[in-house]
Design a protein around this motif. Sequence first.
Motif, PDB file in Angstrom:
ATOM      1  N   VAL A   1     -45.527  19.674   9.102  1.00 42.20           N
ATOM      2  CA  VAL A   1     -45.888  19.991   7.715  1.00 42.20           C
ATOM      3  C   VAL A   1     -45.409  18.888   6.775  1.00 42.20           C
ATOM      4  N   SER A   2     -44.163  18.407   6.990  1.00 42.56           N
ATOM      5  CA  SER A   2     -43.650  17.333   6.142  1.00 42.56           C
ATOM      6  C   SER A   2     -44.508  16.091   6.248  1.00 42.56           C
ATOM      7  N   ALA A   3     -44.853  15.717   7.490  1.00 42.53           N
ATOM      8  CA  ALA A   3     -45.616  14.486   7.689  1.00 42.53           C
ATOM      9  C   ALA A   3     -46.995  14.604   7.054  1.00 42.53           C
ATOM     10  N   VAL A   4     -47.661  15.748   7.298  1.00 42.99           N
ATOM     11  CA  VAL A   4     -49.016  15.915   6.766  1.00 42.99           C
ATOM     12  C   VAL A   4     -48.994  15.914   5.239  1.00 42.99           C
TER      13      VAL A   4
ATOM     14  N   LEU B   1     -46.472  28.015   4.036  1.00 40.21           N
ATOM     15  CA  LEU B   1     -46.260  26.781   4.813  1.00 40.21           C
ATOM     16  C   LEU B   1     -44.949  26.108   4.422  1.00 40.21           C
ATOM     17  N   GLY B   2     -44.675  26.069   3.121  1.00 42.76           N
ATOM     18  CA  GLY B   2     -43.455  25.412   2.654  1.00 42.76           C
ATOM     19  C   GLY B   2     -42.207  26.141   3.128  1.00 42.76           C
ATOM     20  N   VAL B   3     -42.231  27.483   3.073  1.00 47.02           N
ATOM     21  CA  VAL B   3     -41.076  28.261   3.522  1.00 47.02           C
ATOM     22  C   VAL B   3     -40.870  28.061   5.023  1.00 47.02           C
ATOM     23  N   ILE B   4     -41.960  28.152   5.800  1.00 50.88           N
ATOM     24  CA  ILE B   4     -41.848  27.967   7.256  1.00 50.88           C
ATOM     25  C   ILE B   4     -41.313  26.571   7.564  1.00 50.88           C
ATOM     26  N   ALA B   5     -41.837  25.568   6.846  1.00 51.73           N
ATOM     27  CA  ALA B   5     -41.408  24.187   7.096  1.00 51.73           C
ATOM     28  C   ALA B   5     -39.928  24.011   6.798  1.00 51.73           C
ATOM     29  N   ALA B   6     -39.406  24.761   5.813  1.00 45.58           N
ATOM     30  CA  ALA B   6     -37.988  24.635   5.474  1.00 45.58           C
ATOM     31  C   ALA B   6     -37.129  25.347   6.510  1.00 45.58           C
ATOM     32  N   VAL B   7     -37.553  26.547   6.918  1.00 43.78           N
ATOM     33  CA  VAL B   7     -36.760  27.313   7.874  1.00 43.78           C
ATOM     34  C   VAL B   7     -36.712  26.594   9.226  1.00 43.78           C
ATOM     35  N   HIS B   8     -37.843  26.056   9.653  1.00 42.70           N
ATOM     36  CA  HIS B   8     -37.871  25.303  10.917  1.00 42.70           C
ATOM     37  C   HIS B   8     -37.892  23.811  10.618  1.00 42.70           C
ATOM     38  N   ARG B   9     -36.926  23.329   9.826  1.00 47.29           N
ATOM     39  CA  ARG B   9     -37.067  21.958   9.331  1.00 47.29           C
ATOM     40  C   ARG B   9     -37.025  20.918  10.442  1.00 47.29           C
ATOM     41  N   ARG B  10     -36.286  21.218  11.542  1.00 44.40           N
ATOM     42  CA  ARG B  10     -36.231  20.235  12.621  1.00 44.40           C
ATOM     43  C   ARG B  10     -37.219  20.551  13.735  1.00 44.40           C
ATOM     44  N   GLY B  11     -37.871  21.705  13.663  1.00 46.97           N
ATOM     45  CA  GLY B  11     -38.839  22.075  14.691  1.00 46.97           C
ATOM     46  C   GLY B  11     -40.147  21.329  14.514  1.00 46.97           C
ATOM     47  N   PRO B  12     -41.030  21.449  15.508  1.00 45.71           N
ATOM     48  CA  PRO B  12     -42.307  20.724  15.422  1.00 45.71           C
ATOM     49  C   PRO B  12     -43.127  21.129  14.197  1.00 45.71           C
ATOM     50  N   VAL B  13     -43.092  22.428  13.821  1.00 46.35           N
ATOM     51  CA  VAL B  13     -43.894  22.870  12.677  1.00 46.35           C
ATOM     52  C   VAL B  13     -43.380  22.217  11.395  1.00 46.35           C
ATOM     53  N   GLY B  14     -42.059  22.238  11.210  1.00 51.04           N
ATOM     54  CA  GLY B  14     -41.470  21.664  10.004  1.00 51.04           C
ATOM     55  C   GLY B  14     -41.775  20.186   9.870  1.00 51.04           C
TER      56      GLY B  14
END
Lengths: 304, 318
Positions: free
Chosen positions: B131-134, B115-128
């Motif tokens: 994940v940051s907000a949650v 989750l952390g890696v995905i959130a970093a790679v797509h940092r501006r996308g909805p997933v990123g």
Amino acid sequence: MTGELTTTTPVARGVEAPAAAPGRPGGARSRGARRLPPSLVVGAALVGFVALVGLVSLFWTPYALDDTGTGERLAGPSAAHWGGTDRLGRDLLSQLMTGAGNALIVAAASMLVAGVLGVAVGVLAGATRRWVDVTLLSGVDLLIAFPTLLLAMLIVTVRGASLSSAIWAIGISGSAVIARVTRVNVARVLREDYVTAAHASGTGWWGTVLRHVVPNVWPTLLVQLMLLGGGAVLAEASLSYLGLGAPPPNASWGRLLQEAQSTMLVQPWGAILPGVAIVVAVLGLNLLGDGIRERTDPNLRGDR
Amino acid sequence: MRAALLRIGALLISLVLASVVVFVVLRLLPGDAAGATLGVGTTTDQLDQLRSELGTDQPVVTQYVQWLGQVVRGDLGTSFVSRLPVADLITQKLPITVPLSLSAFVLAVLVSVPLGVIAAVHRRGPVGVAVSAVSQLGVAVPVFWVGVLLVLVLALQARWLPAGGFPRTGWDDPAAAVRSLVLPVVTVAIAMSAVMVRYVRSATLDVLDQDYLRTARSLGYGRWHALARHGLRNAAVPVVSILGIELATSLLGAVVIENVFALPGLGTLLLDSVTSRDLPVVQALVLGLTAVVLIMNALVDLGQRAIDPRLRTAEVAA
């Protein structure tokens, strides 16, 4: 009732206005530069809300804390009791409000303990002889590794469960991080050319610390203290949930939750609302810390 | 090698310091252990006899040395309350606390690293952003409240899993034992993941900004390929340090969570001993848990050195 405690919606709406401003061409430049980070605004609003509720609870709550009222026990939210009642028929909202005051006292007092202790140790380590530095730092490192919960349990074993035991445990534990941050920054600032210049122009040690070190270090410390405050609210809630916090009649969110747990199938709000209150307070302090960091640390402007 | 030995030496020193702190703090108890054991209304003769039995009539330094000698030989003393050897009390509880905290740790790593890696790679996308907000919200949630909510929804209302307790037969009935540990494990893992996701995300973000990754991309590697080949090992250095701290956190999380789920593990034992001022048990448990944390920290430092050769050369230069 949930709307009472989750103020995020109106706050979030308020944030959009300044956020839209810098996009406007011309004229908005000075305002854009002064724009506050959203986390600072939301954090300040949440903390302000909890502080206001806590302050009001000192003078007024809808019902007295020991008022069993009409005797309707474990009732859900109603017009008379917005948060419902507990197993003795006491008003839940009044207890939650008093809990806000309790949480803020713990947060503020442990921030004070950690701040005074941590800054004193940090300045001493950063600005004096090397052996003092090494000795103090090894103590600080041990304290950082020593879990707050275990320190609290030691202190409670010795002093008994009370509000002050919780505050000392959380404050002493937090002072280690403050001491480290202070020491690193004090040592860094003391190496700067302008400090040497100040010395050369005859400014004394205390003058240097007050004029040059403190202004350079306090934003970082403020951030750490806010995060510590969030951690303190969490830690106090855990301790009083475990029965190691302030004993009754002190209303603590953690103890309210613990008391409601056995009856939550009948009245779930008793187990839900104190948790929401804890989250609002901790989230607020964390966001406030992040916001101050974003505002004061130019390296962090960006999308971190 | 020399650095590794130094780190182990530092570990030993901090273990000794920790034992001194625990020992001294508990000796600050108003009255003394003998008074706390016998209670009000005992004669001075009885007190004196118990004091010499417990050794508390000796000077503090002598007491400390004796106690340390016993601890090293595996003798943790006798509980004031149950009169059982503390070592036995602790060993009885390990089959609950160790599986609980280890599984929570493994689950949290399995969830938060991807989750952390995905959130970093797509940092501006909805997933990123999600994940940051949650995780920002998750850090503010007390671990015991997660447990209470899970009990409310999954145990009391849906009746899928037991709300608490541990089968009397222990691990002889593995299915029942596992069922009673599912909710506690998930609870601790959720609380840990909220913290870990943030660290993994920020470690990956640091790596993503590096020139060597841009160079790899310019040489024609895909985003994920470049990250897998050059990024993960670099991102792993700060993450490993967090893993060590989190393994310790999972143990302490277990201490709190056992009390939510009425599991008779180390946490319940510790809380009971604190409430009844059972000094030998508190002393052994607090020191034992602190020792685990200190040892984890040391292992993490050594592990980081193994992953990152730069840390090794930096030492030589220094």
